[in-house]
Design an enzyme around this catalytic site. Structure first.
Site, PDB file in Angstrom:
ATOM      1  CG  ASP A 125      -0.186   0.086   2.532  1.00 32.20           C
ATOM      2  OD1 ASP A 125       0.701  -0.762   2.737  1.00 32.20           O
ATOM      3  OD2 ASP A 125      -0.494   0.965   3.353  1.00 32.20           O
ATOM      4  CD  GLU A 151       4.427   0.840   6.861  1.00 36.87           C
ATOM      5  OE1 GLU A 151       5.307   1.158   7.678  1.00 36.87           O
ATOM      6  OE2 GLU A 151       3.965   1.631   6.008  1.00 36.87           O
TER       7      GLU A 151
END
Length: 479
Positions: free
Chosen positions: A78, A145
């Protein structure tokens, strides 16, 4: 039309460009997760995909390395989606517009997502290259994350054999990270009551700040727009009767907000405007070096919703002025290391409440808990509450690390000087994996990335090339 296809190493930049064509902001990772699965299926590589969209892809050892211990490589898929004020791109549905300027790769008008897209690209290039010498590879691609690391927290890694891990989530070439802070997200919620009030409606906007990563750049003295807004609102309230209608600033808890906006009702328009002008001068003096572009702008509005009553307005202004923010303690063990901090990254309001969301960090668990209690104590006194989420452990420094020794040897031979070994005040997923895999020997590193989490993000092409060469050589020596 490909922008990076002419660059070497070809595999790395090919996969990075393919990744950038897929929307993959935090919380929007299903499509990129399926892309990784398709990659594994096409090459008949063993893989796992869980309900969170985490993916693990494995590859057998090359000839001569069958008896070597497996090695884990890890990064997150991400990215933080930020864009310039004039950028119209829908980052939830559109890919990035890549560009190359000399040695720098960037995305036009948006974040580049090299944090941590370059890790994904390097791992895919390693998995796809049949000519490299390496032990068995176990590549972990985690999700989200950037919003508290729930992917790393929830992933099952019990099937993995390796206890050596290369984490590719660092932004400074030549720096090996070997320890990090633990952290969490804390939501502070304050209920409000509303009533009608006659007066002049003003919109106050603080802008022109640099922002940045709330861990890596918390020590650079940059202003937090939400905290400045608290000061401006209190200053206005001291000059004229004021009611708050709404306030909003920042979109990510781990990003120092560079803008904040409030709508207010005042009895003396000129006093409010003069106060804002004075506060802008004060801020420019305070942040002359670190945030000299700060602006405090005031405009009149024609209509508005019911304002918060006097008591609610006072409580919100107190909250914005008294909640702690920024560096709280420096490490006594490691010079220059921020030990404990927090960042009011998101500020929002609704008809019934005002919410401030913090990223809380500390390399000492008890100090992280201390900040939880400080926030909770103040919010309780104001009649509000706190909710803690996404808590993750720190990553403890290992005095004995064969992996670190090997990487230092390879780096020194390749670069001609020794790498810097450091701990950081930003969250990396190594702490979670160290907790899941007892005895894990881990080093975090990566190519040079500048101004991550902003639309000014840049990645060095030559740095990627050097980091790729070092990674390949480290794997070759793991026989």
């Amino acid at each position: 039309m490909s922008v990076l296809s002419h660059l070497e190493p070809k595999g790395v930049f090919t996969y990075f460009e393919q990744l950038c064509a897929i929307p993959h902001g935090s919380g929007n990772t299903k499509q990129v997760s399926n892309w990784l699965v398709a990659f594994a299926q096409e090459r008949k590589l063993p893989y796992w995909q869980d309900e969170l969209n985490n993916v693990i892809i494995c590859k057998a050892a090359s000839s001569g390395y069958e008896a070597s211990e497996s090695v884990i490589l890890q990064g997150h898929m991400d990215m933080v989606c930020e864009k310039a004020a004039d950028c119209t791109k829908d980052m939830a549905h559109e890919g990035l517009d890549l560009a190359v300027d000399g040695d720098k790769i960037y995305a036009k008008g948006t974040t580049l997502g090299a944090d941590d897209g370059i890790a994904v690209a390097i791992m895919l290039a390693l998995l796809d290259d049949e000519d490299l010498a390496h032990p068995a590879l176990e590549c972990i691609f985690t999700v989200d994350e950037e919003i508290g690391m729930p992917g790393a927290a929830g992933i099952d890694v019990s099937m993995l054999q390796g206890r050596r891990m290369l984490n590719l989530d660092s932004e400074d070439e030549g720096v090996f990270t070997v320890s990090c802070a633990g952290g969490s997200m804390v939501s502070c919620r304050l209920p409000v009551m509303r009533e009608n009030m006659e007066g002049t409606v003003l919109t106050v906007r603080i802008s022109g700040l640099q922002g940045g990563h709330s861990g890596i750049e918390i020590n650079k003295g940059r202003a937090n727009a939400n905290m400045l807004m608290g000061r401006v609102l209190r200053a206005i309230g001291q000059k004229t009767e004021t009611r708050l209608i709404c306030v909003e600033g920042g979109k990510k808890d781990n990003v120092i907000p560079n803008e904040s906006t409030a709508q207010i009702v005042v009895q003396d328009r000129e006093a409010a405007q003069g106060t804002c002008a004075a506060m802008e001068l004060a801020f420019r003096n305070e942040y002359a070096i670190t945030d000299s572009g700060v602006r405090v702008c005031v405009t009149e509005s024609e209509s508005y919703a019911a304002a918060m009553n006097q008591a609610a307005t006072e409580r919100v202004i107190c909250m914005l002025n008294c909640l702690p923010n920024g560096i709280q303690a420096m490490s006594a063990d490691i010079e220059g290391l921020v030990q404990t901090s927090l960042n009011m990254g998101i500020l929002t309001s609704s008809d019934t409440e005002v919410e401030a969301v913090f990223s809380v960090r500390s390399s000492i668990a008890s100090q992280k808990e201390m900040l939880w209690e400080r926030l909770a104590c103040l919010m309780e006194q104001l009649g509000g509450s706190t909710v803690i989420s996404g808590s993750y452990p720190g990553w403890q420094y290992r005095k004995e690390s064969p992996l670190r020794d090997l990487m230092m040897e390879v780096f020194t031979q390749q670069y001609g000087y020794a790498p810097k070994i450091e701990a950081i005040h930003a969250g990396v997923e190594c702490g979670l994996f160290a907790d899941k895999l007892p005895g894990l020997d881990c080093v975090s590193y990566g190519p040079e990335l500048k101004e991550i989490h902003t639309c000014r993000e840049r990645m060095s092409l030559s740095s990627v090339q050097r980091v790729w060469a070092m990674t390949v050589e480290v794997l070759r020596r793991m026989k």
